[in-house]
Structures are given as C-alpha cells and as structure tokens.
Design a protein around this motif. Structure first.
Motif, PDB file in Angstrom:
ATOM      1  N   GLY A   1      -1.387  -1.741  -5.498  1.00 25.44           N
ATOM      2  CA  GLY A   1      -1.203  -0.366  -5.051  1.00 25.44           C
ATOM      3  C   GLY A   1      -0.746  -0.267  -3.613  1.00 25.44           C
ATOM      4  N   LEU A   2      -0.346  -1.412  -3.010  1.00 27.48           N
ATOM      5  CA  LEU A   2       0.132  -1.414  -1.628  1.00 27.48           C
ATOM      6  C   LEU A   2       1.590  -1.004  -1.536  1.00 27.48           C
ATOM      7  CD1 LEU A   2      -1.567  -4.738  -0.487  1.00 27.48           C
ATOM      8  CD2 LEU A   2      -2.387  -2.400  -0.146  1.00 27.48           C
ATOM      9  N   ASP A   3       2.233  -0.841  -2.667  1.00 25.05           N
ATOM     10  CA  ASP A   3       3.616  -0.376  -2.741  1.00 25.05           C
ATOM     11  C   ASP A   3       3.778   0.353  -4.072  1.00 25.05           C
ATOM     12  OD1 ASP A   3       6.247   0.062  -2.092  1.00 25.05           O
ATOM     13  OD2 ASP A   3       6.916  -1.989  -2.461  1.00 25.05           O
ATOM     14  N   GLN A   4       4.829   1.138  -4.185  1.00 24.95           N
ATOM     15  CA  GLN A   4       5.078   1.900  -5.407  1.00 24.95           C
ATOM     16  C   GLN A   4       6.383   1.444  -6.058  1.00 24.95           C
ATOM     17  OE1 GLN A   4       3.261   4.514  -7.074  1.00 24.95           O
ATOM     18  NE2 GLN A   4       1.707   3.500  -5.819  1.00 24.95           N
ATOM     19  N   PRO A   5       6.399   1.329  -7.394  1.00 31.02           N
ATOM     20  CA  PRO A   5       7.622   0.896  -8.073  1.00 31.02           C
ATOM     21  C   PRO A   5       8.658   2.018  -8.132  1.00 31.02           C
ATOM     22  CG  PRO A   5       5.946   1.418  -9.689  1.00 31.02           C
ATOM     23  CD  PRO A   5       5.288   1.550  -8.348  1.00 31.02           C
TER      24      PRO A   5
END
Length: 381
Positions: free
Chosen positions: A72-76
């Motif tokens: 959850g440290l980045d979003q796709p």
C-alpha cells in the motif's frame, strides 16, 4: 502478463499438481507506470498461505514496485490487490494486514531494542501485559533478548536486522514483506540470517514475500520463486523446477550458470530419429519435451551436467554429444573448478568437483566433453 508453473501464459499462477491453496495475497493484471517507464505490465500472481515466496530478478525489473503495491506504499495504474481474500487495492498501508522489513532497518535511534520491538503494539494500544508478553516471546524467537536495553547505535548490522524482523513479526501480520532485508550484510552473515529467517517462518507459519536479486538466497529459502524481467513475470515455480526446467533463455541464464546453444534447424539422428542441428552437431530430441509445444529455438545445458572424459565414446551412443576442446580458463571456486573450454563449435562452461581424482586441469590442456542426452533442456526462445 501471467506466468504459471509448467503451463502456458494466460492463467493465474498456481500449483500445477492439484487444486490451489487459499491465497494469502493475489494480484490481478497489476500495472504501474512512471512516465514513459513501465515498471509492471499486467502481472497476475497468487501467494499461498504459509508460503515463502520470492520475487527474483535484476535491478529495475519491477520486484520492489510489486512489493510496494502489496504494502500500500504505492497505487497501481490498473489491476487489483487482494489480501486474505479481501480487496485491498485502495486501502492505506496501516489498514492492510501486512508488515514490511526493509534493507535500511529503519529503527528508532532514541529507543531501546525492547521499545523498538514494542512500538507497533503500543501504537495500536495493545494492553501492557499482552504487549510485554508478545515482545518477550518474539525477542526470544529472534535471539535478541540479551540486547533488550541497548540502543540501535550499540548493535551490529546482523543484530539490527534481527530487531527489525522482531518488530515486524510481533504485530502478527497475515503477510510479512521482506525488501532485500539482508542486502547490507556480508556474505557469511547473510547465509546465517537467511537460515534463521526460514526457520522462523516455518515455526510461526508466516506467509512471506521476499524481494531479492540474489539467486542463491532465493533458491535457499523459497517454496516458490517468481522471476521478473522488465515488469513481466517470466516463470513461477519451486526452485528446483525453475533451475532444472527453465522455459526461456532469460530464466536459464539468470538462475545459475548455463550453456545456451542455438538451434539451426531440424536434422536426422540415428535410425532417422528426430534431431536438432546445432553448431556442435546433431542433438536428439523429442517433440514432447519442447517447453512451449513447438520446436525449440535454443537448447540449455547446466555446466555441472557436462562430463570431462579421457576420450570420446562411440558416435551417437545413447544420443550423447562428444566434443573435443581445450581448456582456456580454470577458476578455483571452493567446492568447484569452473572451466571455460573452447571447441570448434563455440565456448562451453563446465563445472567439476574441485577434489576429483587427477586434480584440476590447467589452461591449454586438451579435453573431451561428453554432453549426456538427458542434460539438454528445450527453451521457447
């Protein structure tokens, strides 16, 4: 892009020998771009509960990006993340049942080891008695009890990594994410700690996803490995299967040393048996052995599967290939002697036990290579 063990691309990665276990983590058609750079391209993958799964590949292949999307440290840009059967694509990191251990340790310098380990529990307002019990238990598991009152500045690199691991495990996450956690350690300590990590994972039944570029590390600790290349999954499977049955040139060459031999066309073997023409001569093959169902474009042979013999045997015996050559380089590598051998058709790498009878060969010595028919692997590209 989807990779499946022993199967064609286009289906979700799971066991080929029975029904799938319940997935701890599933990602579907996951993509991530940074400007013009495609970090992940339609990746789909399942990680089973209680499994130690490694994401292996060279720098820039997308493995850390995939781990960050799971955390959850980045979003796709596209696709979905499911953790424990629940949609998690848009959940913030603190609402996901995962914990991450980084290479940098990220310990609080002003806190003792005990307080570093307890930090997450106190943040979640776990009762003091329960917090103390869990901290004590996990410190015993990770062998840092005697370090409880020290500060991070008083610890060695290996001790810091144990503390970082304990701090993650004490929260009892459904999934433990490991982003090259041993990368800053020397080789001997890496081997020691990876063994401890694997033992801890088995003892607690943790689901672990490890990111690494170290092939030896991935082979040593993993139940399964996913090999990434340029944002795509090349192949997924147990370590022994990937090593012995690679499907592509990239997997064969990345996961250990390998001799890659181009196929020039069809040929005829003894008694008209199917064969493939190579720069070294005809090689017997069975259409049923082809990795992708069609004629292979490349053959692969592991260096340890080639024999150095005093003299060639009868031509075509058992479909073996006999080659005359000359040692051009001999490297002592501890348990192995690693040779570079030149033959009329090209160069070969051959690995032999260092303590074999007759002693090591030296540069300039003429040799005969025997490539057993069973040593060839048929690749798709």
């Amino acid at each position: 892009m989807v990779a499946r063990e022993g199967a064609q691309p286009g289906t979700l990665a799971r066991a080929a020998d029975g029904p799938p276990a319940e997935a701890a983590v599933a990602v579907t058609a996951l993509s991530r771009r940074f400007g013009a750079v495609v970090a992940l391209d339609q990746v789909s993958l399942e990680v089973r509960r209680g499994e130690f799964f490694s994401l292996l590949g060279p720098s820039g292949c997308g493995k850390t990006t995939l781990l960050r999307l799971i955390a959850g440290l980045d979003q796709p840009d596209a696709g979905a993340v499911i953790i424990g059967g629940r949609p998690a694509t848009h959940l913030p990191p603190h609402q996901r049942p995962v914990n991450t251990v980084f290479q940098s340790y990220a310990l609080f310098p002003h806190l003792s080891v005990r307080d570093n380990v307890a930090f997450g529990l106190r943040l979640r307002k776990v009762p003091a008695a329960e917090c103390a019990r869990r901290v004590r238990a996990v410190m015993e598991l990770t062998r840092i009890t005697e370090l409880a009152d020290r500060r991070p500045a008083q610890l060695s690199g290996g001790q810091k990594q144990r503390v970082a691991l304990a701090r993650a495990v004490v929260n009892e996450p459904e999934v433990l994410l490991l982003d090259e956690p041993l990368g800053a350690l020397d080789a001997g300590l890496r081997r020691e700690l990876r063994g401890e990590l694997r033992a801890l994972q088995r003892r607690l039944g943790l689901t672990c996803i490890l990111v690494t570029h170290d092939q030896e590390e991935a082979l040593a600790v993993s139940d399964r490995i996913g090999i990434l290349r340029a944002g795509r999954l090349e192949q997924v499977g147990p370590p022994a299967r990937l090593y012995d049955q690679p499907r592509t040139r990239f997997v064969a060459g990345f996961l250990g040393a390998c001799n890659l031999v181009p196929v020039l066309g069809a040929a005829s073997g003894p008694a008209g048996a199917p064969a493939l023409e190579t720069p070294h001569g005809a090689v017997a093959w069975s259409p049923a052995a082809a990795a992708g169902g069609g004629p292979p474009r490349t053959l692969a042979v592991r260096p340890e599967n080639i024999e150095l013999v005093p003299a060639p045997g009868p031509a075509g015996e058992n479909g073996d290939l006999w080659l005359r050559g000359q040692v051009r380089e001999a490297v002592f590598a501890g348990a192995q002697m690693q040779y570079q051998i030149e033959t009329p058709g090209g160069w070969w790498r051959v690995h032999q036990p260092a303590g074999q009878a007759g002693g090591p060969l030296t540069a300039g010595v003429p040799v005969t290579l025997r490539v057993p028919a069973a040593a060839w692997r048929m690749l798709e590209d």
